[in-house]
Scaffold this active site. Structure first.
Site, mmCIF file in Angstrom:
data_model
loop_
_atom_site.group_PDB
_atom_site.id
_atom_site.type_symbol
_atom_site.label_atom_id
_atom_site.label_comp_id
_atom_site.label_asym_id
_atom_site.label_seq_id
_atom_site.Cartn_x
_atom_site.Cartn_y
_atom_site.Cartn_z
ATOM 1 N N GLU A 271 3.774 -42.737 3.015
ATOM 2 C CA GLU A 271 4.179 -41.487 2.363
ATOM 3 C C GLU A 271 3.348 -41.276 1.097
ATOM 4 O O GLU A 271 3.085 -42.209 0.344
ATOM 5 C CB GLU A 271 5.670 -41.572 2.002
ATOM 6 C CG GLU A 271 6.215 -40.339 1.308
ATOM 7 C CD GLU A 271 7.666 -40.501 0.877
ATOM 8 O OE1 GLU A 271 8.350 -39.470 0.748
ATOM 9 O OE2 GLU A 271 8.100 -41.656 0.655
ATOM 10 N N LYS A 346 10.254 -33.850 5.844
ATOM 11 C CA LYS A 346 11.255 -34.730 5.257
ATOM 12 C C LYS A 346 12.509 -33.901 5.036
ATOM 13 O O LYS A 346 12.476 -32.852 4.376
ATOM 14 C CB LYS A 346 10.750 -35.314 3.938
ATOM 15 C CG LYS A 346 11.660 -36.401 3.357
ATOM 16 C CD LYS A 346 11.024 -37.058 2.134
ATOM 17 C CE LYS A 346 11.863 -38.228 1.623
ATOM 18 N NZ LYS A 346 11.213 -38.910 0.470
ATOM 19 N N CYS A 380 10.559 -42.018 4.821
ATOM 20 C CA CYS A 380 11.194 -42.802 3.755
ATOM 21 C C CYS A 380 12.713 -42.648 3.729
ATOM 22 O O CYS A 380 13.413 -43.208 4.555
ATOM 23 C CB CYS A 380 10.560 -42.429 2.419
ATOM 24 S SG CYS A 380 10.858 -43.640 1.094
#
Length: 515
Positions: A271, A346, A380
């Protein structure tokens, strides 16, 4: 399957349709009448599970709004069970946990007609609907285990095989077998112990098959056939000062080149691997620096897509910030080696990202088809929300890729532990890749901690600690791992525990509410 009204005579208005959970009261009355010696009706939780798992396969006929006949089916990968199976094994104790949307056979779970409607050929209508469903789904056959209830009168003088032969010759009438033979089913063999509680059939059953003449086997091509293995590479990226996009891409190309030399199918970057570009100019605030970083994103994605094609390797370009409709978003780009590009947003920005960068979450969750299998991407923090991976798993995800960026070991362990949990509970492989080092000129990137790894489910076919491989912490390096996708299929049906098959679909489910 047709759902037109079928009017036989003024007394009846018969309609063939899909079963609904609201039909359970009618179904219970019907099954209690048909199966008084076999325990009567299924409980409602079983019917609810069947409708949740494979609603298209559960059909009924109603008369004036009352269910008077019903048929239940499941799709299975028949090779996993073979001809010597029991009813409970192949139907998942009637819960249909064995359902496989990619299977090749439509298996008959049950079919029954109200005693008041015998002689009206409702069973034939249900069988024709099954055949139509089998053809529409391009399945190669309908297979079912059939009871032989009249065998109780002949068990002392005839073997099951001899009894079946006499029924075939129409010397003996059997209410179930005679009906199935008249509907173009062939007896493949006799199964012993199929339904041990079936005293009338003495526990025996016929294994019946109807072949779909229109089945297209869609044979695997000699080139480009479905893969059973995949080789993936994770890049544990060292944050360092870059003075231009060209310098960043040069370092990216180094790793893509190296992993391509080892014939990897996928290269996973972390990321915000492009975060060093925030240090090119001085910015007055964190928001200004992240927006400046977003200005390089289109150029970076185009460059990595070209590298993916030229080095013949799929690349997940970690994640990079993008501005869309004046909103800042974090997006992972999948650059395939055929030149196509896809993306995963995300969904959950961290509190820091929302506070310091005013970052927004995306609204779409995908599973991607690649030339080596079905994959998912969670960036993440997203991997810490188990619902997302479960939804991807329901769509056939075999490998989950998690690019991450964590500053402390605490943050890293949250990502790691959740990634391991996703591998176990969804019976898939999970690869995580993070960055190390520091960026003195970049606000919020003072320190970083990472130990990239690839995790597996936890069972005998996999490493004893469910870790395929892992890097040395806080050291720039690559991690290359071979994944056996066939082991996932075997685990799902033969594992010590079966997280996918044993889910109580009658009690709970996860539903995507987004677009």
């Amino acid at each position: 399957m047709t759902d037109d009204l079928l009017i036989d005579d003024p007394e009846h208005t018969l309609k063939l349709r899909h079963l609904k959970i609201d039909d359970f009261p009618d179904l219970k009355v019907l099954m209690d009448r048909v199966y008084p010696g076999l325990g009567g009706s299924w409980p409602e939780k079983i019917v609810r599970a069947q409708l949740n798992i494979f609603p298209d396969g559960q059909i009924c006929i109603e008369d004036h709004g009352v269910v008077v006949a019903a048929a239940f089916t499941v799709i299975v990968d028949y090779d996993k069970f073979g001809d010597q199976h029991t009813y409970d094994e192949i139907t998942g104790d009637a819960y249909l946990t064995t359902h496989d949307p990619l299977g090749d056979v439509l298996y008959g779970v049950d079919i029954f007609v109200s005693p008041d409607y015998r002689g009206m050929r409702l069973g034939r209508r249900l069988y024709e609907a099954r055949k139509e469903l089998c053809q529409n789904l391009n399945l190669k056959a309908i297979v079912a285990g059939g009871r032989i209830p009249n065998y109780k009168h002949y068990a002392d003088e005839l073997t099951p095989q001899a009894y079946i032969e006499r029924v075939k010759r129409k010397e003996i009438f059997d209410p179930i077998l005679t009906f199935q033979l008249s509907n173009e089913f062939e007896v493949k063999r006799v199964i012993k112990g199929y339904l041990p509680e079936d005293k009338e059939s003495r526990g025996y059953a016929t294994l019946l098959e109807w072949c779909n003449l229109y089945y297209d086997p869609q044979k695997s091509p000699l080139i480009g056939a479905a893969r059973t293995t995949a080789r993936i590479g994770c890049i544990q990226w060292q944050m360092r000062t870059f003075n231009s996009v060209e310098e960043l891409i040069q370092q990216v190309e180094f790793f893509i080149d190296a992993l391509s030399d080892y014939q990897c199918d996928m290269a996973l970057f972390p990321e915000f691997f492009n975060a060093p570009l925030m240090g090119i100019d001085n910015h007055q605030s964190s928001i200004d620096s992240i927006k400046a970083l977003a200005e390089y994103s289109v150029e970076i994605v185009e460059a990595i897509s070209k590298l993916a094609v030229s080095y013949n390797i799929n690349v997940i370009a970690g994640s990079i910030p993008i501005i869309e409709d004046d909103e800042l978003l974090n997006i992972a780009y999948l650059c395939r080696r055929d030149g196509t590009v896809d993306s995963q947003y995300k969904l959950h920005p961290t509190p820091y990202e929302k506070r310091a960068w005013i970052m927004q979450g995306g609204n779409d969750l995908k599973v991607f088809d690649t030339d080596f299998g079905k994959i998912g991407i969670l960036i993440c923090y997203d991997v810490e929300f188990p619902e997302l991976a479960r939804l991807q798993s329901e769509q056939g995800m075999q490998m989950l890729f998690v690019p991450f960026w964590t500053d402390t070991k605490n943050g890293y362990l949250r990502v790691r532990c959740c990634a391991q949990a996703r591998a176990i509970e969804n019976e898939c492989y999970v690869a995580i890749a993070g960055s190390v080092g520091n960026l003195p000129k970049v606000d919020g990137a003072d320190i970083q901690y990472a130990q990239s790894a690839v995790f597996s489910p936890s069972d005998f076919s996999f490493p004893h600690d469910a870790i395929m491989a892992e890097t040395t912490p806080n050291t720039e390096m690559t991690l290359i791992v071979d994944l056996d996708l066939e082991k996932l299929n075997k685990l799902q049906n033969e594992g010590s525990v079966r997280n996918f098959l044993d889910r109580r679909r009658d009690l709970y489910k996860i539903e995507w509410l987004g677009k």
